[in-house]
Scaffold this motif. Sequence first.
Motif, mmCIF file in Angstrom:
data_model
loop_
_atom_site.group_PDB
_atom_site.id
_atom_site.type_symbol
_atom_site.label_atom_id
_atom_site.label_comp_id
_atom_site.label_asym_id
_atom_site.label_seq_id
_atom_site.Cartn_x
_atom_site.Cartn_y
_atom_site.Cartn_z
ATOM 1 N N UNK A 22 0.659 -1.294 0.028
ATOM 2 C CA UNK A 22 0.061 -0.065 0.193
ATOM 3 C C UNK A 22 1.080 1.171 0.054
ATOM 4 N N UNK A 23 2.017 1.329 0.857
ATOM 5 C CA UNK A 23 2.895 2.417 0.753
ATOM 6 C C UNK A 23 3.401 2.635 -0.451
ATOM 7 N N UNK A 24 3.802 1.822 -1.313
ATOM 8 C CA UNK A 24 4.354 1.535 -2.676
ATOM 9 C C UNK A 24 3.458 2.039 -3.574
ATOM 10 N N UNK A 25 2.205 1.870 -3.576
ATOM 11 C CA UNK A 25 1.251 2.227 -4.296
ATOM 12 C C UNK A 25 0.903 3.437 -4.237
ATOM 13 N N UNK A 34 -5.121 11.327 -1.220
ATOM 14 C CA UNK A 34 -5.031 12.785 -0.848
ATOM 15 C C UNK A 34 -6.178 13.072 -0.181
ATOM 16 N N UNK A 35 -7.455 12.536 -0.308
ATOM 17 C CA UNK A 35 -8.662 12.703 0.494
ATOM 18 C C UNK A 35 -8.626 12.371 1.714
ATOM 19 N N UNK A 36 -7.665 11.491 2.036
ATOM 20 C CA UNK A 36 -7.608 11.217 3.625
ATOM 21 C C UNK A 36 -6.920 11.997 4.472
ATOM 22 N N UNK A 37 -5.774 12.947 3.909
ATOM 23 C CA UNK A 37 -5.000 13.767 4.663
ATOM 24 C C UNK A 37 -5.843 14.611 5.687
ATOM 25 N N UNK A 38 -6.758 15.286 5.487
ATOM 26 C CA UNK A 38 -7.435 16.058 6.475
ATOM 27 C C UNK A 38 -8.267 15.243 7.357
ATOM 28 N N UNK A 39 -8.618 13.879 7.154
ATOM 29 C CA UNK A 39 -9.518 13.128 7.939
ATOM 30 C C UNK A 39 -8.695 11.968 8.787
ATOM 31 N N UNK A 40 -7.366 12.222 8.849
ATOM 32 C CA UNK A 40 -6.623 11.121 9.649
ATOM 33 C C UNK A 40 -7.002 11.151 11.382
ATOM 34 N N UNK A 41 -7.355 12.262 11.840
ATOM 35 C CA UNK A 41 -7.702 12.255 13.158
ATOM 36 C C UNK A 41 -9.190 11.398 13.288
ATOM 37 N N UNK A 42 -10.050 11.543 12.510
ATOM 38 C CA UNK A 42 -11.226 10.833 12.286
ATOM 39 C C UNK A 42 -10.915 9.335 12.289
ATOM 40 N N UNK A 43 -10.029 8.884 11.684
ATOM 41 C CA UNK A 43 -9.786 7.490 11.506
ATOM 42 C C UNK A 43 -9.113 7.020 12.567
ATOM 43 N N UNK A 44 -8.409 7.846 13.242
ATOM 44 C CA UNK A 44 -7.424 7.254 14.530
ATOM 45 C C UNK A 44 -8.537 7.074 15.536
ATOM 46 N N UNK A 206 -4.386 5.857 6.865
ATOM 47 C CA UNK A 206 -3.441 6.733 7.391
ATOM 48 C C UNK A 206 -2.405 6.614 6.930
ATOM 49 N N UNK A 207 -1.781 5.748 6.665
ATOM 50 C CA UNK A 207 -0.387 5.435 6.095
ATOM 51 C C UNK A 207 -0.366 5.668 4.735
ATOM 52 N N UNK A 208 -1.551 5.430 4.001
ATOM 53 C CA UNK A 208 -1.584 6.043 2.702
ATOM 54 C C UNK A 208 -1.538 7.553 2.448
ATOM 55 N N UNK A 209 -2.047 8.169 3.588
ATOM 56 C CA UNK A 209 -2.217 9.716 3.553
ATOM 57 C C UNK A 209 -0.922 10.246 3.785
ATOM 58 N N UNK A 210 -0.235 9.710 4.877
ATOM 59 C CA UNK A 210 1.179 10.284 5.072
ATOM 60 C C UNK A 210 2.257 10.014 3.725
ATOM 61 N N UNK A 211 1.948 8.827 3.193
ATOM 62 C CA UNK A 211 3.042 8.661 1.976
ATOM 63 C C UNK A 211 2.562 9.413 0.670
ATOM 64 N N UNK A 212 1.139 9.943 0.565
ATOM 65 C CA UNK A 212 0.755 10.759 -0.433
ATOM 66 C C UNK A 212 1.280 12.123 0.061
ATOM 67 N N UNK A 268 0.344 5.443 14.226
ATOM 68 C CA UNK A 268 -1.055 6.085 13.755
ATOM 69 C C UNK A 268 -1.062 7.346 14.579
ATOM 70 N N UNK A 269 -1.238 7.541 15.978
ATOM 71 C CA UNK A 269 -1.373 8.625 16.654
ATOM 72 C C UNK A 269 -0.109 9.554 16.377
ATOM 73 N N UNK A 270 1.301 9.262 16.268
ATOM 74 C CA UNK A 270 2.244 9.873 16.052
ATOM 75 C C UNK A 270 2.220 10.751 14.600
ATOM 76 N N UNK A 271 1.796 10.084 13.652
ATOM 77 C CA UNK A 271 1.446 10.194 12.200
ATOM 78 C C UNK A 271 0.232 11.456 12.209
#
Length: 324
Positions: A22-25, A34-44, A206-212, A268-271
């Motif tokens: 998933x990270x490589x992808x 990209x759409x996940x970036x502003x929503x990481x806190x909700x996912x956590x 969350x990982x995908x958001x950080x990589x993106x 995940x909390x750190x990211x």
Amino acid sequence: MEKVEGLGKWIGKWFTVLVVIWAIFNYLLPQTSQWVIPNTSYLLGIILFGMGLTLRGEDFERIVKRPLPVILGTVAHYVIMPTIAWLLCEIFHLTGATAVGVILVGSCPSGTSSSVMAYLAGGDVALDVSIETLSTILAPIALPGLLMFYAGKYVTIPAQSLFLSTIQIVLVPIILGVVIHTLFGKKVDYLTRALPLISQTAILLIIGAVISANHAELFTATTALVIPVVILHNLSGYGLGFLFSKLIRLKDPQRKAITFEVGMQDSSLGATLAMMYFSPAAAIPSTIFSVWHNISGSVLSSYWRMHSDRKVVVNDQLVGQTRA
């Protein structure tokens, strides 16, 4: 529900491989998450709400009835990991967002994967869950305080905002989960079978958001230096956690639990906090940690399991010889 539970188990078995893929992808196609970036806190929040749903009265009773190992394990976690993070930043001359990211992941509570690794290794899962619970409850105070102490010289730490956000992101979902489980009991137990799949999906997002968010900076000289730092951080946590548990004369299952609780972080909390309060670059150490500690934890738990199985075989042989 059986299919959902089965899919969760399958993903859990191959989770580390899926994280890497998933990270490589997302590196190759950064627009994917990209759409996940502003929503990481909700996912956590979803992940920690699920943690709250799985907690029961006995989980808190264990902390009260046998407080010493839980308290010592939690203190060891919050002393060892941030200190190692700071030392590694000094040794490797890390500065700015990179240094903050390393210290941030070192200041996070214990990772949810640790209880799985403790179980696979034949460790004391009850102790592991108790330390994980206590370290998570203390996170709103411990995390901002440790960041101010260790990372204040690198950047300005918004301690009050971090305190409030950690309460909102960590404590509120857990408390809601505990309340709902208390009110609805067995009805919730049925739904918790889907939680592993939900949590794993959220972590992957969350990982995908950080990589993106960081795809342009992932292969710079500074980032390349983060990889050995993260590996040393995690392995040092295991080593010092094990030595500490041996020093206080805990039994083998308890030593395994504390080893994983000290060395594995809630990356995940750190990211999420890095993306909210510092910069996308500060989330890179947490992302690398998330991938690496699943690999190292799996290897260590497998080694301990094989070692335990070998001891059982040897003991059975000795018993058989004695009887003969």
